[in-house]
Design an enzyme around this catalytic site. Structure first.
Site, PDB file in Angstrom:
ATOM      1  N   LYS A 190     123.534  34.425  43.598  1.00 35.00           N
ATOM      2  CA  LYS A 190     122.090  34.379  43.432  1.00 35.00           C
ATOM      3  C   LYS A 190     121.418  35.343  44.403  1.00 35.00           C
ATOM      4  O   LYS A 190     121.988  35.658  45.446  1.00 35.00           O
ATOM      5  CB  LYS A 190     121.575  32.963  43.746  1.00 35.00           C
ATOM      6  CG  LYS A 190     121.917  31.920  42.704  1.00 35.00           C
ATOM      7  CD  LYS A 190     121.355  30.563  43.094  1.00 35.00           C
ATOM      8  CE  LYS A 190     121.643  29.521  42.032  1.00 35.00           C
ATOM      9  NZ  LYS A 190     120.995  29.756  40.742  1.00 35.00           N
ATOM     10  N   ARG A 217     126.909  22.871  34.125  1.00 37.12           N
ATOM     11  CA  ARG A 217     127.396  22.414  32.815  1.00 37.12           C
ATOM     12  C   ARG A 217     128.915  22.222  32.826  1.00 37.12           C
ATOM     13  O   ARG A 217     129.441  21.402  32.081  1.00 37.12           O
ATOM     14  CB  ARG A 217     126.937  23.399  31.726  1.00 37.12           C
ATOM     15  CG  ARG A 217     127.496  24.782  31.856  1.00 37.12           C
ATOM     16  CD  ARG A 217     126.692  25.821  31.064  1.00 37.12           C
ATOM     17  NE  ARG A 217     125.397  26.124  31.696  1.00 37.12           N
ATOM     18  CZ  ARG A 217     124.506  26.966  31.192  1.00 37.12           C
ATOM     19  NH1 ARG A 217     124.735  27.577  30.044  1.00 37.12           N
ATOM     20  NH2 ARG A 217     123.367  27.195  31.829  1.00 37.12           N
TER      21      ARG A 217
HETATM   22  N1  BES Z   1     121.101  25.208  39.746  1.00 38.90           N
HETATM   23  C1  BES Z   1     120.737  26.277  38.889  1.00 38.90           C
HETATM   24  C2  BES Z   1     119.430  26.011  38.145  1.00 38.90           C
HETATM   25  C3  BES Z   1     118.174  25.917  38.974  1.00 38.90           C
HETATM   26  C4  BES Z   1     117.353  27.015  39.152  1.00 38.90           C
HETATM   27  C5  BES Z   1     117.778  24.716  39.514  1.00 38.90           C
HETATM   28  C6  BES Z   1     116.184  26.902  39.867  1.00 38.90           C
HETATM   29  C7  BES Z   1     116.605  24.609  40.237  1.00 38.90           C
HETATM   30  C8  BES Z   1     115.807  25.717  40.413  1.00 38.90           C
HETATM   31  C9  BES Z   1     121.835  26.498  37.848  1.00 38.90           C
HETATM   32  O1  BES Z   1     123.109  26.220  38.276  1.00 38.90           O
HETATM   33  C10 BES Z   1     121.787  27.935  37.476  1.00 38.90           C
HETATM   34  O2  BES Z   1     122.042  28.742  38.309  1.00 38.90           O
HETATM   35  N2  BES Z   1     121.461  28.218  36.230  1.00 38.90           N
HETATM   36  C11 BES Z   1     121.382  29.545  35.762  1.00 38.90           C
HETATM   37  C12 BES Z   1     122.074  29.612  34.420  1.00 38.90           C
HETATM   38  C13 BES Z   1     122.356  31.003  33.951  1.00 38.90           C
HETATM   39  C14 BES Z   1     123.328  31.700  34.868  1.00 38.90           C
HETATM   40  C15 BES Z   1     122.914  30.920  32.550  1.00 38.90           C
HETATM   41  C16 BES Z   1     119.915  29.922  35.652  1.00 38.90           C
HETATM   42  O3  BES Z   1     119.101  29.035  35.344  1.00 38.90           O
HETATM   43  O4  BES Z   1     119.594  31.061  35.907  1.00 38.90           O
HETATM   44 MN    MN Z   2     123.987  27.889  39.268  1.00 39.22          MN
END
Ligand code: BES
Ligand code: MN
Ligand code: ZN
Length: 498
Positions: free
Chosen positions: A275, A349
């Site tokens: 990230k 997931r």
């Molecule tokens: N934990 C994150 C989602 C999230 C984002 C929670 C902001 C709270 C605040 C999740 O694991 C994630 O990173 N999701 C990705 C999915 C993508 C890589 C398909 C996302 O939402 O960008």
């Molecule tokens: Mn994630």
């Protein structure tokens, strides 16, 4: 440190110490008992209202010190216009607590302009008052107000029509308040303190309330074939854990339970698909789904809910390192279905895939609800006002929507369908773990749906509601404890024996 709010209930009387709280509608219209009690100060109150332009509107108040004609040291006149029937008492309790941050002795003349409010209204008010007092400052060596200890003890006496009935209703709400506070604290704790094993210890603590808690280590999970969950955790030096919590409160211990499953990613760096740095610290809250499950199980056990409920959480840390899983890896989940990893940041997931399958196979529940801070996309779609609701069952979805409305933890149902499902088909495996940018929350839900079989199931995407929460009258904490109240209500309304 959280303020201590001690609530007592007493019959209507004329208190003479501390702060007195009374309620009025437009034109300073008060209930008969309240009006009689403040009669000596009537002209003072009219003048004060004039000077302060106080109209008795909802969420407004006049805070008066030593009002002439009354013995109270302080009088808080709280507006509840419009009509009594529409008052949200949890919100009202939080509002009043927010207006009296340091008040040590508080009496609340609990009566609306149209007359006495009910016992459940009194209990809701007390719940809101208490939730407002929650603070997470255990890591601050100096308290913000310069005091040695920021904790205030509030002795709140609510003067009500039927104290016994109010006490009864309040016992339930106190259990729920504890559950919400537990969930908030778990979300707020830093990831160096709250890693998977440490989290599992908090779940284990439910045993003293009569919950059967089972903790699986990595070896046990490997034996069960949980290749999806284990892959997420393999880049971390912190070992993964899988926890089930069984509360058997129904008359028949054998009747199929309600199962609640939570995503417990104790820290989500994104893994190899790392990230961006900005805001990454928020990913300590990526276990809010699991936190809600533990808070809920606490609430249910504490109030001895007459229902069978099983909580299940998958606890991992998503990190980078030589052992970390990679984009391109193909995993075999416990279900036998294979998953191509296209993004290691779509990890929640994977954890839930094995948790849902395990629950379906082992618990054989009558329904499954999972909670997860699953996608950033749900924030784009719904902001912080509603959690995303996805379901394969209209009745279950309706019941969750209704419990959401009743508690203010509202949900918004999102669409699903085969055209979305197709987006996660993979060239190399049965599915891939991301469908790309479009409809990101929906394709994530479809991924989960591939692991639930025919069981009525709902997925709540709480990425927008569980953390980084805007302050409200009942919550000023970063972690909101979202979902504990909703699910407690859901269980109470539909799955408890009377
Ligand atoms: N934990 C994150 C989602 C999230 C984002 C929670 C902001 C709270 C605040 C999740 O694991 C994630 O990173 N999701 C990705 C999915 C993508 C890589 C398909 C996302 O939402 O960008
Ligand atoms: Mn994630
Ligand atoms: Zn995540």
């Amino acid at each position: 440190m959280t303020d201590t709010v001690k609530i007592a209930f007493a019959p209507f009387s004329a208190p003479d110490a501390g702060a007195l709280v009374v309620f009025c509608a437009g034109g300073l219209k008060m209930g008969a008992k309240t009006a009689a009690h403040v009669a000596g100060a009537a002209s003072f109150l009219r003048e004060a209202a004039e000077t302060l332009s106080f109209k008795g509107k909802w969420s407004s108040a006049m805070d008066l010190v030593r009002p002439a004609g009354l013995t109270a040291e302080r009088l808080l006149v709280v507006g509840v216009e419009p009509k009594d029937g529409e008052v949200d008492f949890v919100h009202l309790g939080g509002y009043v607590a927010g207006r009296l941050p340091k008040a040590k002795v508080v009496h609340v003349l609990f009566e609306g302009a149209e007359g006495e409010w009910s016992a459940s209204a009194a209990a809701d008010f007390a719940l809101g008052f208490r939730l407002r007092g929650y603070k997470f400052d255990k890591y601050k060596t100096k308290k913000s107000d310069g005091e040695e200890n920021g904790k205030t003890v509030h002795d709140v006496t609510m003067l009500v029509a039927d104290p016994d009935a109010a006490r009864g209703a309040h016992a339930h709400r106190e259990s729920v308040a504890e559950g919400v506070e537990i969930a908030r604290t778990l979300v707020n704790e830093p990831p160096n303190v709250l890693y998977p094993e440490a989290f599992a210890d908090h779940a284990k603590a439910l045993e003293k309330l009569g919950v059967d808690v089972e903790v699986l280590d990595e070896k046990a999970m490997a034996k069960l074939g949980m290749g999806a969950l284990l892959a997420v955790g393999q880049g971390s030096t912190r070992a993964s854990r899988f926890v089930s919590m069984r509360w058997k409160g129904a008359k028949s211990k054998k009747s199929a339970p309600v199962a609640i499953i939570g995503k417990g990613v104790c820290f989500d760096s994104g893994g190899v698909s790392i990230k961006p740095a900005a805001g990454m610290e928020d990913m300590k809250g990526d276990m809010a789904g699991a936190a809600c499950v533990v808070g809920l199980m606490h609430a249910l056990a504490r109030r001895k809910a007459k229902a069978n409920v099983v909580g299940v959480i998958g606890l991992v840390e998503n990190m980078l390192g030589p052992e970390a899983y990679r984009p391109g890896d193909i995993l075999t989940s416990m279900s036998g279905q294979t998953i191509e990893v296209v993004n290691t940041d779509a990890e929640g997931r994977l954890v839930l895939a094995d948790a849902l399958w395990w629950t379906k196979e082992t618990v054989k529940p009558k329904l499954m609800i999972n909670l997860a801070t699953l996608t950033g996309a749900i924030l784009v779609a719904l902001g912080v006002e509603n959690a995303g609701l996805f379901s394969n069952d209209d009745e279950l979805a309706a019941r969750l929507s209704q419990a959401g409305k009743a508690t203010g933890e509202t949900v918004w149902r999102m669409p699903m369908g085969p055209a979305y499902d197709k987006l996660i088909d993979s060239k190399f495996a049965d599915m891939k773990n991301s469908g790309g940018r479009h409809a990101g929350s929906i394709t994530a839900a479809h991924f989960l749906k591939r692991f639930v079989g025919d069981i009525p199931w709902a997925h709540l995407d709480i990425a927008g509601t569980a953390m980084a929460s805007p302050a409200t009258e009942t919550n000023t904490s970063w972690g909101s404890g979202w979902g504990v109240r909703l699910l407690d209500r859901f269980v109470a309304d539909h799955y408890e024996e009377r």
